[in-house]
Write a protein that holds these residues in place. Structure first.
Motif, mmCIF file in Angstrom:
data_model
loop_
_atom_site.group_PDB
_atom_site.id
_atom_site.type_symbol
_atom_site.label_atom_id
_atom_site.label_comp_id
_atom_site.label_asym_id
_atom_site.label_seq_id
_atom_site.Cartn_x
_atom_site.Cartn_y
_atom_site.Cartn_z
ATOM 1 N N PRO A 1 24.636 20.109 66.893
ATOM 2 C CA PRO A 1 25.655 20.598 67.825
ATOM 3 C C PRO A 1 25.790 22.103 67.758
ATOM 4 O O PRO A 1 25.663 22.715 66.700
ATOM 5 C CB PRO A 1 26.930 19.901 67.313
ATOM 6 C CG PRO A 1 26.646 19.572 65.881
ATOM 7 C CD PRO A 1 25.174 19.309 65.814
ATOM 8 N N ASP A 2 26.047 22.698 68.909
ATOM 9 C CA ASP A 2 26.168 24.155 68.992
ATOM 10 C C ASP A 2 27.591 24.543 68.618
ATOM 11 O O ASP A 2 28.427 24.810 69.472
ATOM 12 C CB ASP A 2 25.827 24.622 70.411
ATOM 13 C CG ASP A 2 25.832 26.141 70.507
ATOM 14 O OD1 ASP A 2 25.700 26.801 69.468
ATOM 15 O OD2 ASP A 2 25.984 26.658 71.631
ATOM 16 N N THR A 3 27.879 24.536 67.330
ATOM 17 C CA THR A 3 29.215 24.848 66.842
ATOM 18 C C THR A 3 29.228 26.225 66.200
ATOM 19 O O THR A 3 28.190 26.745 65.789
ATOM 20 C CB THR A 3 29.662 23.807 65.808
ATOM 21 O OG1 THR A 3 28.694 23.759 64.741
ATOM 22 C CG2 THR A 3 29.771 22.423 66.429
ATOM 23 N N LYS B 1 40.063 20.560 73.032
ATOM 24 C CA LYS B 1 39.367 21.187 74.153
ATOM 25 C C LYS B 1 37.882 21.400 73.879
ATOM 26 O O LYS B 1 37.056 21.263 74.781
ATOM 27 C CB LYS B 1 40.017 22.537 74.478
ATOM 28 C CG LYS B 1 41.484 22.445 74.890
ATOM 29 C CD LYS B 1 41.663 21.652 76.172
ATOM 30 C CE LYS B 1 43.119 21.632 76.617
ATOM 31 N NZ LYS B 1 43.301 20.845 77.867
ATOM 32 N N GLU B 2 37.529 21.768 72.642
ATOM 33 C CA GLU B 2 36.148 22.151 72.336
ATOM 34 C C GLU B 2 35.499 21.305 71.246
ATOM 35 O O GLU B 2 34.313 21.450 70.967
ATOM 36 C CB GLU B 2 36.102 23.621 71.911
ATOM 37 C CG GLU B 2 36.501 24.611 73.001
ATOM 38 C CD GLU B 2 35.452 24.720 74.095
ATOM 39 O OE1 GLU B 2 34.304 24.297 73.850
ATOM 40 O OE2 GLU B 2 35.774 25.228 75.183
ATOM 41 N N GLY B 3 36.289 20.467 70.580
ATOM 42 C CA GLY B 3 35.734 19.658 69.495
ATOM 43 C C GLY B 3 35.628 20.399 68.183
ATOM 44 O O GLY B 3 35.039 19.897 67.230
ATOM 45 N N PHE B 4 36.185 21.611 68.119
ATOM 46 C CA PHE B 4 36.079 22.429 66.906
ATOM 47 C C PHE B 4 37.276 23.355 66.823
ATOM 48 O O PHE B 4 37.644 23.995 67.813
ATOM 49 C CB PHE B 4 34.788 23.260 66.925
ATOM 50 C CG PHE B 4 34.465 23.923 65.614
ATOM 51 C CD1 PHE B 4 33.691 23.269 64.673
ATOM 52 C CD2 PHE B 4 34.945 25.186 65.323
ATOM 53 C CE1 PHE B 4 33.390 23.867 63.466
ATOM 54 C CE2 PHE B 4 34.655 25.793 64.122
ATOM 55 C CZ PHE B 4 33.876 25.131 63.183
ATOM 56 N N GLY B 5 37.923 23.415 65.638
ATOM 57 C CA GLY B 5 39.065 24.304 65.433
ATOM 58 C C GLY B 5 38.617 25.655 64.921
ATOM 59 O O GLY B 5 38.328 26.565 65.688
ATOM 60 N N GLY B 6 38.550 25.790 63.595
ATOM 61 C CA GLY B 6 37.988 26.986 62.988
ATOM 62 C C GLY B 6 38.979 28.047 62.561
ATOM 63 O O GLY B 6 38.596 29.019 61.910
ATOM 64 N N VAL B 7 40.259 27.906 62.909
ATOM 65 C CA VAL B 7 41.263 28.899 62.506
ATOM 66 C C VAL B 7 41.681 28.617 61.065
ATOM 67 O O VAL B 7 42.084 27.504 60.731
ATOM 68 C CB VAL B 7 42.489 28.856 63.445
ATOM 69 C CG1 VAL B 7 43.608 29.756 62.924
ATOM 70 C CG2 VAL B 7 42.083 29.263 64.847
ATOM 71 N N SER B 8 41.574 29.638 60.211
ATOM 72 C CA SER B 8 41.884 29.448 58.792
ATOM 73 C C SER B 8 43.286 29.914 58.421
ATOM 74 O O SER B 8 43.901 29.377 57.508
ATOM 75 C CB SER B 8 40.861 30.184 57.922
ATOM 76 O OG SER B 8 40.863 31.573 58.219
ATOM 77 N N ASN B 9 43.796 30.932 59.125
ATOM 78 C CA ASN B 9 45.127 31.453 58.819
ATOM 79 C C ASN B 9 45.808 31.949 60.079
ATOM 80 O O ASN B 9 45.162 32.381 61.035
ATOM 81 C CB ASN B 9 45.054 32.612 57.811
ATOM 82 C CG ASN B 9 44.745 32.144 56.409
ATOM 83 O OD1 ASN B 9 45.507 31.398 55.801
ATOM 84 N ND2 ASN B 9 43.613 32.570 55.878
#
Length: 208
Positions: A58-60, A191-199
């Protein structure tokens, strides 16, 4: 005696024939095996065959190493070697070394508009500026910008569930940061299947 000699004579050619047959069979098997291996190598090299189907990756967003972190240049407009440039870190200069610290880069993004919301069961309201950080590449921030309306809505809903006790204590503010981080990540995952926010950070915090 003659009969026994004749028996030996006839037995020896039979043994030789059997031996020759065995040798012929073994040689045939080796030829077939060698030919099959050769054909397999040729097919693999020519791209006709593959050892195993490649799983779709997957293009994550990808984690960014600390060495590739975006760093602010020192000396205002004077970049490294430019006018007014000090001895601080500029483009093309090494990152200052130190013990500890994060393993991955911190990619920051401050949301443009502040958020204003009533507090739960209170006549007071809260106004905050929000920024996020991510250890992933710019695609997380791109996703955040693309879905900013949905993200802002999620943040406002979380702020509306905040009590007076939380906004007046350090621990309460930390809990609010965690709730906002979850709200943002949940929206991006939807919305995108990926979060990624750490703080999540507060760039402004006012209670009135």
């Amino acid at each position: 005696m003659a009969d026994s000699d004749n028996a030996k004579d006839t037995a020896e050619p039979k043994k030789k024939k059997k031996g020759l047959k065995m040798i012929g069979l073994i040689a045939g098997v080796l030829v077939l095996a060698g030919g099959g291996a050769g054909a397999g190598i040729y097919a693999a090299q020519s791209g006709m065959l593959s050892a195993a189907p490649h799983a779709a990756v997957p293009d994550t967003p990808q984690l960014v190493p600390k060495s590739e972190e975006k760093r602010a240049s020192a000396g205002g407009e004077g970049e490294a070697g430019g006018e007014g440039g000090g001895e601080g870190t500029g483009h093309g200069m090494a990152t200052p070394a130190g013990s500890g610290g994060d393993r991955y880069a911190s990619n920051y993004y401050a949301m443009d508009k502040e958020f204003t919301s009533n507090l739960q069961d209170s006549v007071h309201f809260i106004q905050v500026g929000v920024a996020i950080s991510t250890p992933y590449d710019d695609r997380v921030i791109d996703n955040l910008k693309t879905h900013e309306i949905a993200v802002r809505s999620a943040i406002l809903m979380s702020l509306g569930q905040t009590s007076e006790d939380q906004v007046f204590t350090v621990e309460g503010k930390r809990q609010l940061q965690q709730r906002l981080k979850k709200a943002i990540n949940d929206t991006l995952k939807e919305k995108e299947g990926f979060g990624g926010v750490s703080n999540v950070y507060f760039t402004n915090f006012v209670v009135q």
